[in-house]
Structure formats: structure tokens, C-alpha cells
Design a protein around this motif. Structure first.
Motif, PDB file in Angstrom:
ATOM      1  N   SER A   1      14.729   1.127  34.468  1.00  0.00           N
ATOM      2  CA  SER A   1      15.383   0.992  35.771  1.00  0.00           C
ATOM      3  C   SER A   1      14.394   0.501  36.813  1.00  0.00           C
ATOM      4  O   SER A   1      14.731  -0.283  37.695  1.00  0.00           O
TER       5      SER A   1
ATOM      6  N   ALA B   1      19.070   4.332  39.996  1.00  0.00           N
ATOM      7  CA  ALA B   1      18.374   5.610  40.164  1.00  0.00           C
ATOM      8  C   ALA B   1      17.122   5.601  39.292  1.00  0.00           C
ATOM      9  O   ALA B   1      17.176   5.210  38.126  1.00  0.00           O
TER      10      ALA B   1
ATOM     11  N   THR C   1      19.310   7.270  33.966  1.00  0.00           N
ATOM     12  CA  THR C   1      20.407   6.306  33.922  1.00  0.00           C
ATOM     13  C   THR C   1      21.464   6.808  32.950  1.00  0.00           C
ATOM     14  O   THR C   1      21.196   6.978  31.774  1.00  0.00           O
TER      15      THR C   1
ATOM     16  N   ASP D   1      20.485  -2.873  32.742  1.00  0.00           N
ATOM     17  CA  ASP D   1      19.566  -1.781  32.417  1.00  0.00           C
ATOM     18  C   ASP D   1      20.398  -0.677  31.768  1.00  0.00           C
ATOM     19  O   ASP D   1      21.355  -0.188  32.358  1.00  0.00           O
TER      20      ASP D   1
END
Ligand SMILES: Nc1nc2c(ncn2[C@@H]2O[C@H](COP(=O)(O)OP(=O)(O)OP(=O)(O)O)[C@@H](O)[C@H]2O)c(=O)[nH]1
Ligand SMILES: [Mg+2]
Length: 689
Positions: free
Chosen positions: A403, A415, A423, A443
């Protein structure tokens, strides 16, 4: 000879709508006495007993919280447990330092970590060696083994709250960070019985409460609904029924015998599926499952046709694959915003069906007392599956920095936190290279060893990489053994789908700013080079090396782009309305095509043919002329002849579509005559049953 003469004056008595068929449509639901939680299955096993770390302080759960967790915004904010982000490493250290149960108790009781009764520990299966190691230990040594079982911890941006009796209580969302321990142990016999090596991990859907037999399939699937519903949905669609035609006659001053003026019904609304560019999940289908197009309005007097039913448009995210429920075959694959497919055409009104009596006027019959029902709109259950349309997918173990990489190379703000499974759903980011070249990067949640068997979260989303042209594999350089981590993730990709492992990929060795990662880089690089892979090193946090990584991914992408475009071009040429075409084709089936099945035990003859069945459905039995027309059609299309050939007898039952009739051999007249000329007296109607 008798049978031949009988055949000429054969008629049916319409008894009632076919109750057999109706009862088949709505089967009685018999409560299933079996528990829904299949304790025999190796996949879904009874959850292990909670492991109490210290008296009533914490309980072990083997599944993620139920779906309600993701809905309830805040149950009791006043008692919210908040762990600051900075507290997280502290917790981690403390977990590492735990050397006895007392310390565990102390840590919890002190409430230093804010975890008192409020953290969950997910229990997973360990490998065999580990089990043996723990089994051999006794007494204090066992405590040490307990320590070894604590492999790591994670948290999330929600605080789960549990009662000391182990039952789930509620959730305080958004601001807190709760801790989760992953304990890999062998406390449970059932775990040992797990011959196939499947882990009773939290994603296995084991109920928190072992005696909870009411756990429905949602619980059995294990992954919270918000995650499952992100990219899978089941919906019901129904096209609108056509409106009915009416019988009406023109009554006007100075216009005697004005003639029939019943208007036709309007057509039912269509069901369309359209790709909405702004959607990136199928979550909206969690709340709205049924999509019904409007029915056509009925016709009216004075030749007024009914209005057409309202169309319904089901909006889906780009990359949605549509199947008929419980079937493998893909009906539609919608990739690009704006694509629109006519899925189910509405039931016909007007000329196609639902005609009013004005449409039946002819030279022979100037006062038709007949009108049709509108055609019933088709319906079906659909399964939607979303496969994101991303060019590059970022994969890797949890906490590797995937991420972070996405946040650095694109404007996306996923996040990021220092714990695995930050995630939970894939994030998309758009990376711009030139003015006109952009790529979409996804992602994904981290992959664990055993992901292909359902361990962890990543496998839930691996299908999103199926459409990616290239992968970026992020390796956490600060981990104990980056090489093993790399191999484990590659293996998971391969086991999930060998095609994924064949996709071009780039290895990005991350966290080079940390000394432990920096030290291991040469050996890692050497190992990969020996295999013919040229890894990249980067520090996502410091934004060093990330540009090279994404540029290399872009290059890989460009190489395969031409080929991909050709494929897409072919797909775009596909007829998106082929499902509707199929429905149209079925509708235009001739009434001459039918099959006859005989049940000798009940003396029942069933006539099967979609044209005839549609005709029955559209016949409005309120009008006497409808009966005559029906008799005529059965005669004309050869049903009567075929039945007599097969040996039908007086009193036998004939079923066509939803109508059930009794067969009568008429002997009132003789000689050749057509049904059209047949007087109504020659038809012997049986009473309605
Ligand atoms: N020191 C250092 N830390 C990094 C680097 N990249 C990421 N991190 C940290 O690693 C932690 C995990 O980062 P994420 O980007 O959330 O990792 P992830 O792979 O997305 O993790 P999951 O979503 O849980 O699978 C965060 O605390 C980041 O700040 C880096 O290059 N150097
Ligand atoms: Mg992440």
C-alpha cells in the motif's frame, strides 16, 4: 373406425390451471433437522474451545467477526478502546517479551495495552514440526512453547469488543486500533484430525459459538460479508410482464354497432446491464438484490394501447462477469464504462401479445369477444463477479509495503499501518507517465502461506490479478527470511492459478532504509539473479527506487499491450445482447413443435412445447372465444391427432402449460368438419374441478 370419427369431434374440457405445475414452482419448505454446521466436513469443523490466556481475560476465536461488524457504526463510543498508532509497536514488543503467563496476565490486567477483554486471538494450525515441539514439552516448558506459538500480531481500524463469556458484543469503528494475536498451536484435537492440512484459521468460518447450529451459510463462508460482497453478488432480475388487451366496443351517438375497440396491452420493461465507471465494487448489491422492470399497462377502450413498462438498468462495476446462478457458463463480461447490454426483454404487449379485441376483428368475426393476456417477462437469478480491470497488480506478503508503494506512485491514499492485513479490500491507483499514458495499479491484501487453501485474506482477491498484464511482487526486506517469503508468495500464486505465475512480474525488495533489509539485500539479489530474475531494491517510505520499479512495470505492460488490445478488440465486437436474442428466439418457437409424455398410472398426457405453453399463458380464459380459439389451435397444430394416435381415451387428463383438461370423445355429429365450423354444442365442456 369409431376412433376416427371420434377424432373429428374431439374436444377438451378445461378443468383448471395446472395445479401440479404450480405446486412444483413453489415447493414446500421442509425444515432441515440437520445442523447447518457440518461437523463431518474436513473443511468446516467445529471451532476449537476458546483458549484462555489468563482468567477470563481473553478468548481465542477462530474466525473474523460477523458481517454486522461492518455495519454498526458505533455501539458504545464512551467505552471505546483506542490504541494509538504509536502504541502498536509497543504492543508488538511486549508480545515478544512475554515469557510467562503471569506476564501475559500482568500486561492485560494493567490495561497498558487497552486490551482487557477486548482483543481477539486468531488460532491457526501450525506445521507438524511445531506441533511436535509443543507436544513434547511439559510444565514450564509448555509455557515456553506457548511463547513460541505467538508468531505475530495484527490489528485493524476497528475495535472488537467481547464479553468475558466469549460472545461477541459489538464494535466501535473508525478510530481505534485493536490488537490481534495469531497463535499457532495444537491445543485442539480436532486440529490434529485435520488430515488434509487445512488450517482452521479465522477465515475458515468457524462459528464463535460451537453450539451455534443456526450459523447460516454467511457464517460458514467465514469472511465478513463486506469483504465477500465487495466482488461477488447474487441478484434477481425480472423483465416486466406485458399488459393485457381488453374487450371493448365502440359506443357512440350516431355510430350504431361501432365495432370492437379494445386496445392492446403495453410491453413490459426491459432489464439492461450497464457498466458504471465510478463503481469499483459490487457492494451496492448487498442491499438491493431484486431488480424488476415495470409491467406494461393494460389496453383500454377506444383503441387505447397500454403504456410500456419502465425499464430497469442494473449498474455494475467495470470488469464484472455475469453468470446465471449455479451455472458455469459466462453470460456477459462487461469491461468498459458505458457498455450496455439488453439482458432480458420485457414481455410482449401490442401485436406480439396482449392484443385487445380490436386486433381480432376479421371478415369472419366482426364482433370478437376475445383478448389476450400480456406475455410474462422472463426472470432469472444472476451471479456477478468482479475482476478488477487493473493493468498492474501489487502482490506480496502482509506488511511488505504494498500500500505504501501504491501511495507513493499514485494519488491513491490506501490505509497504511505497521501490521498485517491493513488492506482488507483491493485499492486502485492511477499512475500517470506522460500526458496521455496512464496505468491502473491494484494493491491487494497480503498473501500468506496457505492462501490458496483459504488462509488469510489475499486468496479472496487473487482473482483480481487475473486481468492484470503485469505484477509487482513486493518483498519485505526487513523480514527474517525474505527469500523464503518470496518463494512462499510465488507458490501461492501458482497454486491459486498457474496462469498468474506465468504473468510477467517485477520483484521489488522493499524497506532498504532499514539496516536489516540493507544487509540481506546482496544475498537476496544473488539468489534471484541465479534464477535469472533481476530484482529491484527500493524504500517506499523514502520514495527511493519506486520510480524505477513502476517504470519497469510499465515497460512490461507495454510489451504485452498490443496483444491485449487485440483481444479486447475482439471482445468489444461481441454481441452484448445475445441473452436477449436467446429469449427472443425462444419466444418465436413454433406451436407446432411439441413433445408428448404419457404417465399411464395417472392417465395423464403432458404436452411440452414452449410455443404452446406461451400460447396457454397468453390466453385469457375469461372470454368464451378464447376457449374456441384454443381448441382450434390444438387441432391445427396436430396435438389432437398425435394424442389419438398414441391412444388417448375418454376421461384422460391432458396438460398443456398451466392448463389441465379432460379429454372427451364427441359423438354428436359425423362427417368431416373443421373446428372453426364446429358449433359450440358439439363441444362437451367438463365442469371446473
Ligand atoms: N522502514 C520502512 N518501512 C516501510 C517501508 N515501506 C512500508 N513500510 C512500513 O511497513 C508497514 C506496512 O506497510 P503497508 O504499506 O501497510 O504494507 P502492506 O503490504 O500494504 O500490508 P497489508 O496491507 O497489511 O498486506 C507500514 O508501517 C509502513 O510504514 C519502507 O520502505 N521502509
Ligand atoms: Mg496494504
Amino acid at each position: 373406425m369409431a376412433s376416427i370419427s371420434a377424432s373429428l369431434f374431439t374436444s377438451y374440457a378445461i378443468v383448471r390451471p395446472n395445479s401440479r405445475k404450480q405446486s412444483k414452482r413453489k415447493p414446500l419448505r421442509i425444515p432441515n433437522p440437520k445442523p447447518k454446521f457440518n461437523t463431518q466436513s474436513s473443511r468446516y469443523k467445529s471451532p476449537p474451545e476458546p483458549v484462555v490466556l489468563s482468567a477470563g481475560e481473553a478468548t481465542t476465536y477462530s474466525r473474523l467477526p460477523p458481517k454486522e461488524d461492518f455495519l454498526v457504526p458505533s455501539l458504545n463510543p464512551s467505552s471505546e478502546v483506542k490504541l494509538s498508532e504509536s502504541a502498536v509497536p509497543k504492543i508488538e514488543n511486549q508480545i515478544g517479551d512475554l515469557s510467562s503467563e503471569e506476564e501475559e496476565e500482568e500486561g492485560v490486567e494493567n490495561g497498558d495495552l487497552g486490551l482487557n477483554e477486548k482483543f481477539e486471538i486468531f488460532e491457526g494450525n501450525s506445521d507438524l514440526e511445531h506441533d511436535e515441539e509443543i507436544d513434547d514439552d511439559d510444565g514450564e516448558e509448555e509455557d515456553e512453547a506457548e511463547e513460541k506459538k505467538v508468531l505475530g500480531f495484527t490489528g485493524r481500524k476497528s475495535v472488537y469488543r467481547y464479553r468475558s463469556d466469549g460472545n461477541y458484543k459489538g464494535i466501535v469503528k473508525e478510530h481505534g486500533v485493536s490488537a490481534k494475536l495469531y497463535v499457532f498451536g495444537d491445543d485442539d484435537d480436532e486440529d490434529e484430525d485435520d488430515d488434509d492440512g487445512e488450517m482452521p484459521g479465522f477465515d475458515r468460518g468457524q462459528s464463535v459459538n460451537a453450539s451455534d447450529e443456526e450459523g447460516d451459510c454467511v457464517k460458514e463462508k467465514g469472511v465478513p460479508a463486506v469483504m465477500r460482497c465487495f466482488d461477488r453478488a447474487k441478484i434477481y432480475v425480472k423483465a416486466g410482464d406485458g399488459g393485457n388487451g381488453v374487450v371493448a366496443f365502440r359506443r357512440e351517438k350516431f355510430v350504431p354497432m361501432g365495432g370492437p375497440s379494445g386496445g392492446d396491452g403495453g410491453r413490459g420493461g426491459n432489464v439492461y446491464v450497464e457498466v458504471e465507471g465510478s463503481m469499483n465494487s459490487l457492494l451496492p448489491f448487498r442491499n438491493s438484490v431484486h431488480f424488476r422492470a415495470g409491467r406494461g399497462a393494460h389496453g383500454q377502450g377506444r383503441m387505447q394501447g397500454g403504456a410500456k413498462g419502465e425499464d430497469v438498468v442494473v449498474k455494475v462495476a467495470p470488469g464484472t462477469v455475469i453468470r446465471e446462478a449455479d451455472k458455469e457458463e459466462v453470460l456477459l463480461e462487461l469491461l468498459w464504462p458505458g457498455q450496455r447490454a439488453l439482458l432480458l426483454p420485457g414481455g410482449r404487449g401490442g401485436r406480439g401479445g396482449g392484443r385487445g379485441n380490436a386486433s381480432f376483428k376479421s371478415g369472419a368475426n366482426k364482433v370478437p369477444r376475445i383478448a389476450e393476456n400480456g406475455e410474462v417477462g422472463p426472470e432469472m437469478w444472476l451471479e456477478l463477479e468482479l475482476k478488477l480491470v487493473a493493468d498492474v497488480g501489487i502482490v506480496g506478503a502482509p506488511n511488505a509495503g504494498k500500500s505504501t508503494l501504491l501511495s507513493v506512485i499514485s494519488a491513491a491514499q490506501p490505509a497504511i499501518a505497521n501490521y498485517p492485513f491493513t488492506t482488507l479490500l483491493p485499492n486502485l491507483g492511477v499512475v500517470s507517465f506522460d500526458y496521455d499514458s496512464t496505468i491502473v495499479v491494484a494493491d491487494l491484501p497480503g498473501l500468506l502461506e496457505g492462501a490458496h487453501q483459504g488462509f488469510g485474506l489475499g486468496h479472496e482477491f487473487l482473482r483480481h490479478t487475473e486481468r492484470c498484464s503485469a505484477l509487482v511482487h513486493v518483498v519485505d526486506g526487513s523480514g527474517p527470511q525474505p527469500e523464503l517469503e518470496f518463494d512462499a508468495v510465488r507458490l501461492e500464486l501458482e497454486l491459486f492459478n498457474p496462469e498468474l505465475a506465468e504473468k510477467p512480474y517485477i520483484v521489488a525488495y522493499n524497506k532498504m532504509d532499514l539496516p536489516e533489509a540493507y544487509e540481506k539485500w546482496p544475498s537476496f539479489k544473488e539468489m534471484l539473479q541465479a534464477r535469472g530474475i533481476e530484482p529491484f531494491s527500493m524504500s517506499a517510505v523514502k520514495r527511493e527506487g519506486t520510480h524505477e520499479v513502476i517504470c519497469a512495470a510499465y515497460e512490461l505492460l507495454r510489451k504485452s499491450k498490443r496483444e491485449k488490445q487485440e483481444l479486447e478488440g475482439l471482445k468489444n465486437l461481441e454481441n452484448l445482447n445475445h441473452v436477449a436474442d436467446m429469449v427472443h428466439k425462444q419466444r418465436s418457437a413454433s406451436i407446432n413443435e411439441f413433445e408428448i409424455f404419457h404417465d399411464s398410472s395417472s392417465n395423464t398426457w403432458r404436452v411440452i412445447g414452449s410455443g404452446l405453453e406461451r400460447f396457454v399463458q397468453m390466453t385469457n380464459w375469461r372470454y368464451v372465444d378464447s376457449d374456441k380459439r384454443f381448441q382450434h389451435v390444438l387441432e391445427a397444430c396436430g396435438v389432437n391427432k398425435s394424442l389419438m394416435k398414441l391412444g388417448i381415451k375418454e376421461g384422460h387428463i391432458v396438460i398443456v402449460g398451466e392448463m389441465e383438461m379432460v379429454w372427451h370423445d364427441s359423438t354428436h355429429s359425423s362427417g368431416p368438419s373443421t373446428v372453426k365450423k364446429e358449433s359450440s354444442e358439439s363441444i362437451k365442456w367438463a365442469k371446473w374441478k
